[in-house]
Every structure is written in C-alpha cells, then in structure tokens.
Design a protein around this motif. Sequence first.
Motif, PDB file in Angstrom:
ATOM      1  N   GLY A 194       0.787  -1.228   0.000  1.00 31.55           N
ATOM      2  CA  GLY A 194       0.000   0.000   0.000  1.00 31.55           C
ATOM      3  C   GLY A 194       0.813   1.269   0.000  1.00 31.55           C
ATOM      4  O   GLY A 194       0.258   2.366   0.064  1.00 31.55           O
ATOM      5  N   VAL A 195       2.150   1.160  -0.082  1.00 35.93           N
ATOM      6  CA  VAL A 195       3.022   2.329  -0.063  1.00 35.93           C
ATOM      7  C   VAL A 195       3.226   2.827  -1.485  1.00 35.93           C
ATOM      8  O   VAL A 195       3.484   2.046  -2.403  1.00 35.93           O
ATOM      9  CB  VAL A 195       4.383   1.986   0.574  1.00 35.93           C
ATOM     10  N   GLY A 196       3.103   4.138  -1.692  1.00 38.83           N
ATOM     11  CA  GLY A 196       3.273   4.712  -3.017  1.00 38.83           C
ATOM     12  C   GLY A 196       4.066   6.004  -2.988  1.00 38.83           C
ATOM     13  O   GLY A 196       4.047   6.737  -2.000  1.00 38.83           O
ATOM     14  N   ARG A 197       4.762   6.258  -4.087  1.00 41.65           N
ATOM     15  CA  ARG A 197       5.563   7.484  -4.276  1.00 41.65           C
ATOM     16  C   ARG A 197       4.894   8.311  -5.376  1.00 41.65           C
ATOM     17  O   ARG A 197       4.631   7.795  -6.466  1.00 41.65           O
ATOM     18  CB  ARG A 197       6.987   7.092  -4.668  1.00 41.65           C
ATOM     19  N   PHE A 198       4.629   9.576  -5.080  1.00 40.06           N
ATOM     20  CA  PHE A 198       3.841  10.413  -5.989  1.00 40.06           C
ATOM     21  C   PHE A 198       4.456  11.790  -6.139  1.00 40.06           C
ATOM     22  O   PHE A 198       5.198  12.264  -5.277  1.00 40.06           O
ATOM     23  CB  PHE A 198       2.406  10.579  -5.460  1.00 40.06           C
ATOM     24  N   SER A 199       4.114  12.444  -7.240  1.00 35.27           N
ATOM     25  CA  SER A 199       4.317  13.886  -7.406  1.00 35.27           C
ATOM     26  C   SER A 199       3.023  14.534  -7.858  1.00 35.27           C
ATOM     27  O   SER A 199       2.820  15.738  -7.663  1.00 35.27           O
ATOM     28  CB  SER A 199       5.436  14.179  -8.411  1.00 35.27           C
ATOM     29  N   ASP A 200       2.129  13.738  -8.441  1.00 38.21           N
ATOM     30  CA  ASP A 200       0.830  14.218  -8.895  1.00 38.21           C
ATOM     31  C   ASP A 200      -0.169  14.143  -7.742  1.00 38.21           C
ATOM     32  O   ASP A 200      -0.433  13.065  -7.205  1.00 38.21           O
ATOM     33  CB  ASP A 200       0.350  13.380 -10.081  1.00 38.21           C
ATOM     34  N   HIS A 201      -0.722  15.294  -7.364  1.00 39.51           N
ATOM     35  CA  HIS A 201      -1.620  15.344  -6.204  1.00 39.51           C
ATOM     36  C   HIS A 201      -2.908  14.565  -6.444  1.00 39.51           C
ATOM     37  O   HIS A 201      -3.432  13.922  -5.521  1.00 39.51           O
ATOM     38  CB  HIS A 201      -1.928  16.793  -5.846  1.00 39.51           C
ATOM     39  N   ALA A 202      -3.427  14.604  -7.654  1.00 35.44           N
ATOM     40  CA  ALA A 202      -4.673  13.890  -7.946  1.00 35.44           C
ATOM     41  C   ALA A 202      -4.466  12.383  -7.830  1.00 35.44           C
ATOM     42  O   ALA A 202      -5.312  11.665  -7.282  1.00 35.44           O
ATOM     43  CB  ALA A 202      -5.174  14.254  -9.339  1.00 35.44           C
ATOM     44  N   GLU A 203      -3.334  11.883  -8.338  1.00 34.12           N
ATOM     45  CA  GLU A 203      -3.048  10.451  -8.226  1.00 34.12           C
ATOM     46  C   GLU A 203      -2.863  10.050  -6.766  1.00 34.12           C
ATOM     47  O   GLU A 203      -3.326   8.987  -6.347  1.00 34.12           O
ATOM     48  CB  GLU A 203      -1.795  10.114  -9.031  1.00 34.12           C
ATOM     49  N   ALA A 204      -2.195  10.901  -6.007  1.00 31.97           N
ATOM     50  CA  ALA A 204      -1.987  10.603  -4.594  1.00 31.97           C
ATOM     51  C   ALA A 204      -3.313  10.570  -3.841  1.00 31.97           C
ATOM     52  O   ALA A 204      -3.542   9.702  -2.986  1.00 31.97           O
ATOM     53  CB  ALA A 204      -1.047  11.618  -3.975  1.00 31.97           C
ATOM     54  N   LEU A 205      -4.187  11.533  -4.138  1.00 33.09           N
ATOM     55  CA  LEU A 205      -5.489  11.576  -3.465  1.00 33.09           C
ATOM     56  C   LEU A 205      -6.301  10.336  -3.815  1.00 33.09           C
ATOM     57  O   LEU A 205      -6.967   9.751  -2.941  1.00 33.09           O
ATOM     58  CB  LEU A 205      -6.238  12.848  -3.860  1.00 33.09           C
ATOM     59  N   ALA A 206      -6.242   9.915  -5.090  1.00 29.21           N
ATOM     60  CA  ALA A 206      -6.963   8.706  -5.491  1.00 29.21           C
ATOM     61  C   ALA A 206      -6.424   7.491  -4.738  1.00 29.21           C
ATOM     62  O   ALA A 206      -7.193   6.620  -4.306  1.00 29.21           O
ATOM     63  CB  ALA A 206      -6.839   8.504  -7.004  1.00 29.21           C
TER      64      ALA A 206
END
Length: 281
Positions: free
Chosen positions: A128-140
């Motif tokens: 369940g751990v994820g690395r993001f820079s896109d806020h919409a993808e992170a929120l999803a």
Amino acid sequence: MKVVLATCDALPAGDGDDDALFDALAGDGVDVAWASWGADIDADLVVLRVTWDYTDRLDEFLAWCDRTPALANPVRVVRWNTDKSYLVELAAHGVAVVPTALVQPGDDPVFPDGEFVVKPTIGAGSRGVGRFSDHAEALAHLRSLGVPALVQPYQSNVDTHGETALVFFAGEYSHSFHKGPMLAGGLAESDTGLYVVEKLGGIEPTTAQVELARQVLDVAAELLALQRKDFLYARVDVVEGENGEPLLLELELTEPTLGFKHTGAEAAARLSTAIQAAASR
C-alpha cells in the motif's frame, strides 16, 4: 526451555531469514518450534517473527497477543508499534523523523511540494506504499486505501543510498544491513501477497546513525514506561536527509526481518542468548 517463533499460515517455517536463529536456539539446547499465530501456545516465550498477515486481521491479532503469555515483544509494545502514527509521537518528543503528516479517511490533505510518499498507518511489508508527485493520483490512492495514512516528503537520497536498518537485541546494538530503494516505479508491488521482496545486503552504519537509533529506542521506551533493554529485538530504519543527516523512517518492534542472512552467525547467537534470558524471567 520451550520457545515458539510465531509466524503465519502462509509461511509455516518463516521466510528463511530466521533459519540461523532457529539453529542457534536449537544448538543452545532450547526446545524451539514454529507455530502460526492465532493458536493457543504453551511456551516459556513466544517470539513474534513472521506474523505478516496480521494487518488484515489486526483486532484478532491483538486479541491473540493479549491472551498469549510471555510474548516478545510485549503486547503494549505491539499495540503502539503496529500503528505507524507513532512517528508523529516520536517527532513531538525530539526525535529526528522524516517529516510526517497523519491523514484520516475523508480528510483533504495538503501534499508536500515535489515527490512524496503515502503509506497506510497499519501495514507490513511495504504493501500500500506509493511514491507520488501528482496530487490527484496521490489523493486517489489515499481514497482507495480507505484507512488512516501517513504522508511524507520523499527523501531523494534513498535513490542512491537506500535505507540502513540497525538491529538491537535487549537494547544493545547488534548489526546493520542495507535496504535498496523500493519505490522507483511509484507503488511498491508485492511479489508474494504478504510483503515486497527487498534488496538487502550487509553495511556498516555511521556513528550518527547509531546515536539516532539509540535515541529512538530510549524515547520509545520512555513513552511505553519501559527501558531500552525491555525490547527483545528492535530494528531502526534510517535514511539520509537532504542535508546528509540521518532521519528515522520506521521503528520496527513487532515482526521485523532482522537480516540474519546478511551478517555473521554471532548475531543469531546474540539473539538466542537474549531470548533465553527473557524466557528465564
């Protein structure tokens, strides 16, 4: 003396890393066996090792810990440590922690600039751990988790230096091993369903890393009204911050891999000695 190493049904004899510990205990004359958590176990000491499916049944797991006598680490440690929001608590008590924000389901989080990590507060094996820079993808991703989560700025030095895992037995430093980066592709993907296979190897920690790890254990022990020596085992995972200073990423007091495959046989012997001392109390 009878000692049981607790595992889960999917890994009836562990994942292989504890083979050296099993052999060290048997060589010391200890009656040692594996058993899946959930069953009633009669032993001088039950040592939590590879109970990695507990995140899907946390209440059941904690109830089993409550009714299991002579558990290591103790159940109050397990209750505190299985929820990664302990990082926020440690930071509030002066520990140098990777900046961490706690997000509850339904919250509108304020994400850091640049890359950041989202992880559930209750989880094992990097699931369940994820690395993001896109806020919409992170929120999803947060919404898909549907559980409390942590948001942390991604420490870019991990890409080159990875993580250092410092292992302690009965409060004393034993050895360290290196963990390579796992989030190059964004989401950590499990090969087994229980955990993400990590790239591990031996490493010598810096003096600053060892000092931070000792502080982490001292503060955690104080918060739990214990002493550092009361932690039968502990693994302190540190990363290098943007300024080169060591930062706490996670404190593993429940069921961590201890890296016996990546150090000498004396490490397993040290834990065997600590286990026998704890079982004799």
